[in-house]
Design an enzyme around this catalytic site. Structure first.
Site, PDB file in Angstrom:
ATOM      1  N   SER A  55      19.606  -9.620  -3.818  1.00 41.89           N
ATOM      2  CA  SER A  55      19.249  -8.554  -2.883  1.00 41.89           C
ATOM      3  C   SER A  55      17.729  -8.329  -2.915  1.00 41.89           C
ATOM      4  O   SER A  55      17.024  -8.893  -3.749  1.00 41.89           O
ATOM      5  CB  SER A  55      19.992  -7.270  -3.269  1.00 41.89           C
ATOM      6  N   TYR A  56      17.242  -7.465  -2.032  1.00 42.75           N
ATOM      7  CA  TYR A  56      15.798  -7.236  -1.895  1.00 42.75           C
ATOM      8  C   TYR A  56      15.204  -6.704  -3.202  1.00 42.75           C
ATOM      9  O   TYR A  56      15.679  -5.705  -3.736  1.00 42.75           O
ATOM     10  CB  TYR A  56      15.566  -6.229  -0.765  1.00 42.75           C
ATOM     11  N   PRO A  57      14.154  -7.386  -3.726  1.00 42.51           N
ATOM     12  CA  PRO A  57      13.686  -7.011  -5.066  1.00 42.51           C
ATOM     13  C   PRO A  57      12.765  -5.789  -5.160  1.00 42.51           C
ATOM     14  O   PRO A  57      12.643  -5.184  -6.218  1.00 42.51           O
ATOM     15  CB  PRO A  57      12.950  -8.266  -5.551  1.00 42.51           C
ATOM     16  N   ARG A  58      12.102  -5.428  -4.060  1.00 43.80           N
ATOM     17  CA  ARG A  58      11.139  -4.313  -4.174  1.00 43.80           C
ATOM     18  C   ARG A  58      11.867  -2.980  -4.111  1.00 43.80           C
ATOM     19  O   ARG A  58      11.923  -2.339  -3.070  1.00 43.80           O
ATOM     20  CB  ARG A  58      10.096  -4.394  -3.065  1.00 43.80           C
ATOM     21  N   HIS A 102      16.144   0.900  -0.768  1.00 41.34           N
ATOM     22  CA  HIS A 102      16.856  -0.310  -1.219  1.00 41.34           C
ATOM     23  C   HIS A 102      17.614  -0.062  -2.506  1.00 41.34           C
ATOM     24  O   HIS A 102      17.114   0.602  -3.394  1.00 41.34           O
ATOM     25  CB  HIS A 102      15.866  -1.457  -1.446  1.00 41.34           C
TER      26      HIS A 102
END
Length: 281
Positions: A55-58, A102
């Site tokens: 999934s999106y890391p930031r 996120h």
């Protein structure tokens, strides 16, 4: 010879699995395990994200989306690792931190070809995810205290009774055996050592990222970049961070001519206000 009085206490402790990865924790764990700098970690994580592997890391969240089909993700990971057998719980452990944009970093369960250089970090993310579904580890912590002439001497030992999640995710728990002693004991030798106070540890790139997060400076997306900039402009050097002459001179000049720029409050207030804009739209 001298006599002492010994007393042993044994305490069974259950250790919960570690919480899901947010970016800062991924960066510090990746530095601890592989020596990757925060920006190296972010680069690899972004490649894994673009490849559909994670999934999106930031993110600064330690929670997964409520509607995740965890069973399907774990089944997908069967193709990559045998560690899925430890994922016995239906619901994973989660942390307290949240991020409106996120969720926490997790594998997608899609296992495709991963380039060799990215494998270590991907494996760490998979292990962290699976550990969250594993059972608690159970340890026996032994504490022995010997009192000689009103002075207390202590030693600690650890025995792992049940691995649980520790069989999945790398951790620093080591078994250490010490004898159980109670009542009167003979004191064979007393040694004293002279030690000098050590200076505080220098920051590494990873511990500095953690410190920035603690002080609410920068964002999950910019902290690694801030540290890279310090290196690339020659303000700091070495893995164990040292400030260069140039860096020191810059601080002195700013203190004299533009002290507001050095004020942490300016940065963290600004970040807070930007966060409010983000959440109010």
């Amino acid at each position: 010879g001298k006599k002492g009085i010994a007393e042993t206490t044994i305490k069974k402790t259950e250790v919960k699995p570690p919480v899901p990865f947010d970016l800062t924790t991924l960066q510090t764990e990746s530095y601890k395990n592989f020596g990757y700098t925060p920006s190296q970690t972010l680069k690899i994580a972004e490649r894994l994200y673009l490849g559909g592997l994670i999934s999106y890391p930031r993110t600064s969240s330690q929670k997964y989306p409520a509607n995740t089909n965890f069973e399907k993700v774990i089944r997908g990971l069967d193709k990559f690792t045998t560690l899925t057998k430890y994922a016995v719980n239906k619901v994973p452990i989660q942390g307290n931190k949240d991020d409106p944009a996120h969720p926490a970093i997790a594998p997608t369960g899609e296992v495709k070809k991963i380039i060799e250089s990215d494998k270590k970090l991907y494996t760490l993310i998979v292990k962290r995810f699976l550990a969250g579904f594993a059972e608690d580890a159970v340890l026996d912590n032994k504490h022995v205290k010997v009192t000689v002439n009103d002075l207390d001497f202590t030693a600690n030992g650890t025995k792992i009774l049940k691995d649980g999640w520790m069989a999945v995710y790398p951790n620093s728990t080591e078994e250490k055996d010490i004898p159980t002693m109670n009542g009167e004991v003979d004191v064979l030798e007393i040694r004293t050592e002279e030690k000098q106070t050590k200076p505080p540890f220098r920051y590494s790139a990873a511990s500095l990222v953690k410190e920035l997060e603690k002080r609410n400076l920068g964002t999950k997306a910019t902290r690694a970049g801030i540290i890279e900039t310090l290196y690339s402009r020659g303000y700091v050097r070495e893995k164990s961070i040292e400030v260069t002459e140039l860096g020191k001179k810059l601080v002195v000049a700013l203190q004299k001519y533009a002290p507001i720029i050095l004020d942490e409050k300016l940065t963290s207030e600004m970040t807070k206000e930007l966060d409010e804009i983000e959440t109010s739209t």
